[in-house]
Every structure is written in structure tokens, then in C-alpha cells.
Design an enzyme around this catalytic site. Structure first.
Site, PDB file in Angstrom:
ATOM      1  N   TYR A 148      14.175  -7.298   2.778  1.00 17.05           N
ATOM      2  CA  TYR A 148      13.933  -6.332   1.711  1.00 17.05           C
ATOM      3  C   TYR A 148      12.620  -5.619   1.994  1.00 17.05           C
ATOM      4  O   TYR A 148      11.604  -6.264   2.287  1.00 17.05           O
ATOM      5  CB  TYR A 148      13.861  -7.066   0.363  1.00 17.05           C
ATOM      6  CG  TYR A 148      13.543  -6.188  -0.825  1.00 17.05           C
ATOM      7  CD1 TYR A 148      12.330  -6.312  -1.497  1.00 17.05           C
ATOM      8  CD2 TYR A 148      14.458  -5.250  -1.304  1.00 17.05           C
ATOM      9  CE1 TYR A 148      12.032  -5.531  -2.604  1.00 17.05           C
ATOM     10  CE2 TYR A 148      14.178  -4.465  -2.417  1.00 17.05           C
ATOM     11  CZ  TYR A 148      12.958  -4.607  -3.059  1.00 17.05           C
ATOM     12  OH  TYR A 148      12.662  -3.831  -4.156  1.00 17.05           O
ATOM     13  N   ASP A 243       6.791  -5.825   8.309  1.00 11.68           N
ATOM     14  CA  ASP A 243       6.583  -5.676   6.867  1.00 11.68           C
ATOM     15  C   ASP A 243       5.954  -6.989   6.380  1.00 11.68           C
ATOM     16  O   ASP A 243       6.657  -7.964   6.142  1.00 11.68           O
ATOM     17  CB  ASP A 243       7.917  -5.401   6.168  1.00 11.68           C
ATOM     18  CG  ASP A 243       7.745  -5.325   4.664  1.00 11.68           C
ATOM     19  OD1 ASP A 243       8.739  -5.016   3.970  1.00 11.68           O
ATOM     20  OD2 ASP A 243       6.623  -5.590   4.172  1.00 11.68           O
ATOM     21  N   LYS A 271       0.813  -6.843  -2.381  1.00  9.56           N
ATOM     22  CA  LYS A 271       0.620  -8.119  -3.075  1.00  9.56           C
ATOM     23  C   LYS A 271      -0.817  -8.665  -2.978  1.00  9.56           C
ATOM     24  O   LYS A 271      -1.704  -8.253  -3.702  1.00  9.56           O
ATOM     25  CB  LYS A 271       1.647  -9.130  -2.558  1.00  9.56           C
ATOM     26  CG  LYS A 271       3.107  -8.710  -2.866  1.00  9.56           C
ATOM     27  CD  LYS A 271       4.110  -9.677  -2.319  1.00  9.56           C
ATOM     28  CE  LYS A 271       5.515  -9.133  -2.388  1.00  9.56           C
ATOM     29  NZ  LYS A 271       6.160  -9.338  -3.683  1.00  9.56           N
TER      30      LYS A 271
HETATM   31  P1  KE4 Z   1       6.827  -3.783  -4.173  1.00  6.13           P
HETATM   32  O1  KE4 Z   1       7.262  -2.351  -4.214  1.00  6.13           O
HETATM   33  O2  KE4 Z   1       7.669  -4.680  -5.073  1.00  6.13           O
HETATM   34  O3  KE4 Z   1       5.320  -3.963  -4.390  1.00  6.13           O
HETATM   35  O4  KE4 Z   1       7.032  -4.319  -2.655  1.00  6.13           O
HETATM   36  C1  KE4 Z   1       8.305  -4.219  -2.068  1.00  6.13           C
HETATM   37  C2  KE4 Z   1       8.408  -5.249  -0.969  1.00  6.13           C
HETATM   38  C3  KE4 Z   1       8.333  -4.828   0.343  1.00  6.13           C
HETATM   39  N1  KE4 Z   1       8.411  -5.718   1.360  1.00  6.13           N
HETATM   40  C4  KE4 Z   1       8.541  -7.048   1.119  1.00  6.13           C
HETATM   41  C5  KE4 Z   1       8.609  -7.985   2.286  1.00  6.13           C
HETATM   42  C6  KE4 Z   1       8.606  -7.532  -0.215  1.00  6.13           C
HETATM   43  O5  KE4 Z   1       8.741  -8.856  -0.434  1.00  6.13           O
HETATM   44  C7  KE4 Z   1       8.545  -6.624  -1.283  1.00  6.13           C
HETATM   45  C8  KE4 Z   1       8.640  -7.057  -2.732  1.00  6.13           C
HETATM   46  N2  KE4 Z   1       8.990  -8.429  -2.959  1.00  6.13           N
HETATM   47  C9  KE4 Z   1       9.686  -8.711  -4.181  1.00  6.13           C
HETATM   48  C10 KE4 Z   1       9.917 -10.232  -4.236  1.00  6.13           C
HETATM   49  N3  KE4 Z   1      10.893 -10.642  -3.333  1.00  6.13           N
HETATM   50  C11 KE4 Z   1       8.963  -8.230  -5.389  1.00  6.13           C
HETATM   51  C12 KE4 Z   1       9.450  -8.834  -6.692  1.00  6.13           C
HETATM   52  C13 KE4 Z   1      10.284  -7.874  -7.457  1.00  6.13           C
HETATM   53  O6  KE4 Z   1      11.051  -7.095  -6.848  1.00  6.13           O
HETATM   54  O7  KE4 Z   1      10.173  -7.919  -8.704  1.00  6.13           O
END
Ligand code: KE4
Length: 431
Positions: A148, A243, A271
């Protein structure tokens, strides 16, 4: 025997939320759809703990999905924010704090010679994809099933996290034209990547991956996988992008690329570097980053990018992580947790596999091994849901999806781990 969790206030608030926000949440995975039952409405967090609006306390292994690596509401971070608040919340102009955090990221992350701050991991991944294409003049990208990279259209193809959780093969609203340039391969499958390069000669801008997967559950790279991607991308004139939004500053101070010694061309972060405030970043080789406006022609912008509060929280968090022994401690307590969960599953007769690296862990209810998303999907989701609910009712807050990783923090103690394992034994015995 446990006292049933009192969740009256949570239920009332969630019922109202569902009328005014889609699904009652501002991010899908929080709605508990894949584990069933009502989500818990948080009231406050501190250290390793969370309290809900009904006053129940939990040991928290989500940690706001990664940012709370020093423990929630660390006093040093809070005090630094209080001081920063006196000087304003946002400037919309350059400030010294951006230089400071940029220097820290560049000093820490081997691939990063220049960095641009944005406001989320999604924004970082959207921007880095545009940069990959701008630099190479090529349109196609390779991503991996179950990985993701935020909710950008071109990434919502066999994605992980909430997409995997909700079983959305490809989200509606994403034009075929957009995903036609997104190629996918199974994680840990170098042959599949080699084949995609052979089938699309000179057309692939780059390969983007979670160098340790957290969004299909916890899936580490097989030996040689990262090294193989480094060779394949170089041979094909394509870029390698890690990523590290989730793994950055969590697996090691320099991320997976430092721990595994494989240096990508570009890296995305998020994060942890925001210390709980909205920050994302992308960075890498100077010759590539120099293409980003206004230095170069590739456009990307953001009203709140680099704002002083987020920079302050990020700086203080990274300062705390620089303390000697940080990553040894995270690895020690998380190894105890992960090994304990696997041992208890074995003793209570449940097929399970999983593991941990530093402060990131995962548990699948399948004999495994789990090398990719297909393997992960073989796990017993119904059993995971019962396990999640059982742990929640006994004060342990785990990620509400089999397709997420778990996170510990410097605030988690041996006693917290012992308590968690005692509860896990009780729950697994009754699954
Ligand atoms: P954000 O846009 O949520 O800050 O980041 C996206 C993203 C990009 N790359 C990786 C490897 C990530 O894990 C994420 C976001 N992770 C999720 C949890 N698996 C955020 C939690 C959510 O979607 O509420």
C-alpha cells in the site's frame, strides 16, 4: 472470566459519527469492518496506553499506525510543541525548522541527499511517482500485490491495508487509463519482475515497494529480494523506490535501507518523522530531486508543507530516537512479544506464523510461511477477528485487520508484554 467491556459512550458517538462522516470514520481501517463490532472511540493516549470515552484502558499496539514510536504524548514532544505554538501554527514561508529536520533526515537515511516535506505518506508517494516519471521520461511503474502506497489512483491496484481489508480489488473512480500503467508482481518474486521488464522494455520508470511489508500483515523480504531489485532496476534504466513511510526510523534509525544495506534511488517517509503531526516526505539522489519545482520543472506544492508545529514534533521525535540503545530495546521487547504469541498459539493448537523486526511485528493464523499477499490471504480471518475482539475486551488494542502490522514503542515495558501474553493465552485458549 472478564467483565464485559462497557462501550456505551463509544457506541453513541460512533452512531452519530456514521450519520455525518462516511462509515463514521476519517480512514476506513478504523471502522473495524474486517474484525466486526464497534470501534472504540479514543479519549486520550499516553506512553503505551490509550483510554476510550468509557474510561477503559488499553495497551496500544497501533500507536497511531506508527508515529507513536517514542510512546504517545511524550513530554519532550509536548513541551517542544507548546513552545512552538507561542510562535504561531503555520507560516506559509520558509523557516529554520525545515532546515533542521531536513538535515536530520539526510544524515539518517542513506539514499537521501535532498528532501521535500509534504503532509502525508500518500502525498509523498504521489509526488515520488511523478518524479520517477519526470526523471526517466517513462510512464509505467511496478508495484507489488498487497503493498500500500497511500490512496493515489495509480497505486490502488491490488493494494494492501484498508483496500485489502475491505476487499476492494480496484477502487471505483479510478480510470482504467490510469491503472493501465501500473504493473504488479507478487512480493518476493524476482522472476516476475524480470518478466515485466522483458515485456515492457524501456517503458518502466521504476519499482516501488514496502521494503518490509506492513500493509498485507507483516511480510519481510526474502534473502536477496531487495538486492535483486537493485540489480534489475539498474540493468533496465529504472529507478528503485523504497516506500519507508511505515518502516522509516522504525526498523532502524536509517530505515530498512540502512539495516539491509540496499540503497534505493528515492525514498518516501511519513508517520514517525511527524511525531504524530501530519508530515510526509520524499527524497533521494540530488540529480533526481533537483527536478522538483522550483529548482526544476516537476511541479509539487502544499499549503502546510514544512509547517513549524509538524517540524517541531518531528525534530524532537528523531532526537529521542538518536539515544543509544533505542533500537536494541525495541527489538528486545518486540521479539519477546512476537515469540510469545507464536509459542502460545502452538501450545493452544492454533496454526500461526509471523515475526518481527525492531518495533514492527505481525501474526497470521495460518501455518504459513507467508512470503506474499496470496499466502497472507490464506490466513483464518474469522479467527483473527475473534482473537482481536477477545484481546480488545481484555484491554489489548491490536490493529483491527489481519492485513496490518503491529507496532511497539519505547514506552512499552516488559510488564506490558507479560500482561499482553497472559491475555493472549486466555483468548487463544478460548478461540
Ligand atoms: P498516509 O497517507 O496514510 O499518511 O500514508 C500512506 C502510506 C504510504 N505508504 C505506506 C507504506 C503506508 O503504510 C501508508 C499508510 N499506512 C496506513 C496503515 N497501514 C495508514 C492507516 C490508515 O490508512 O488509516
Amino acid at each position: 472470566m472478564t467483565i464485559p467491556l462497557i462501550t456505551t459512550k463509544s457506541e453513541e458517538i460512533f452512531a452519530a459519527a456514521q450519520k455525518i462522516m462516511p462509515g463514521g470514520v476519517n480512514s476506513p481501517v478504523r471502522a473495524f469492518k474486517s474484525v466486526g463490532g464497534q470501534p472504540i472511540i479514543f479519549d486520550r493516549v499516553k506512553g503505551a496506553y490509550a483510554w476510550d470515552v468509557d474510561g477503559n484502558q488499553y495497551i496500544d499496539y497501533v500507536g497511531s499506525w506508527g508515529p507513536a514510536i517514542c510512546g504517545h504524548a511524550h513530554p519532550d514532544v509536548i513541551n517542544a510543541l507548546k513552545a512552538a505554538l507561542e510562535k504561531g501554527t503555520s507560516f506559509g514561508a520558509p523557516c529554520l525548522l525545515e532546515n533542521i529536520l531536513a538535515e536530520m533526515v539526510i544524515d539518517a537515511v542513506p539514499s537521501v541527499e535532498m528532501v521535500r516535506f509534504v503532509n502525508s505518506g500518500t502525498e509523498a508517494c504521489l509526488s515520488v511517482l511523478r518524479l520517477m516519471r519526470a526523471f526517466t521520461g517513462r510512464d509505467k511503474l511496478i508495484k507489488f500485490e498487497g503493498c500500500y502506497h497511500g490512496h493515489g489512483d495509480m497505486f490502488l491496484v491490488k493494494a494492501g491495508s484498508g483496500v485489502a481489508t475491505l476487499g476492494l480489488p480496484d477502487s471505483p473512480g479510478v480510470p482504467k487509463a490510469v491503472t493501465s500503467t501500473t504493473l504488479t508482481a507478487p512480493y518476493n518474486d524476482l522472476e516476475a519482475v524480470k518478466q515485466l521488464f522483458n515485456e515492457n522494455p524501456g517503458e518502466i520508470a521504476g519499482v516501488i515497494l514496502e521494503p518490509i511489508v506492513g500493509n498485507a500483515g507483516f511480510i519481510p523480504p526474502d534473502g536477496g529480494f531487495l538486492e535483486g531489485l537493485r540489480v534489475l532496476t539498474r540493468e533496465n534504466g529504472a529507478l528503485l523506490v523504497f516506500d519507508e513511510v511505515m518502516t522509516g526510523f522504525r526498523i532502524a534509525y536509517g530505515g530498512v535501507q540502512e539495516k539491509f544495506g540496499v540503497i534505493p534511488d528515492l525514498t518516501t517517509l511519513g508517520k514517525v518523522i511527524g511525531g504524530g503531526l501530519p508530515v510526509g516526505a520524499y527524497g533521494g539522489r540530488r540529480d533526481i530531486m533537483s527536478m522538483v519545482a522550483p529548482a526544476g520543472p516537476m511541479y509539487q506544492a502544499g499549503t502546510l508543507s514544512g509547517n513549524p508545529l509538524a517540524m517541531t514534533a518531528g525534530i524532537k521525535t528523531l532526537e529521542l530516537l538518536q539515544k543509544p540503545g533505542t533500537y536494541e530495546y525495541l527489538d528486545k521487547i518486540t521479539k519477546k512479544l512476537s515469540n510469545g504469541l507464536l509459542q502460545i498459539a502452538k501450545e493452544t493448537g492454533h496454526a500461526a506464523c509471523g515475526g518481527q523486526i525492531s518495533g514492527m511485528f505481525g501474526l497470521f493464523f495460518t501455518s504459513g510461511p507467508v512470503h506474499n499477499y496470496e499466502d497472507a490471504k490464506k490466513s483464518d480471518l474469522a479467527k483473527f477477528s475473534r482473537f482481536h475482539r477477545g484481546m480488545l475486551e481484555r484491554g489489548i488494542y491490536l490493529a483491527p485487520s489481519q492485513f496490518e502490522a503491529g507496532f511497539t514503542s519505547l514506552a512499552h515495558t516488559d510488564e506490558d508484554i507479560d500482561q499482553t501474553l497472559a491475555v493472549a493465552r486466555e483468548v487463544m485458549s478460548s478461540l
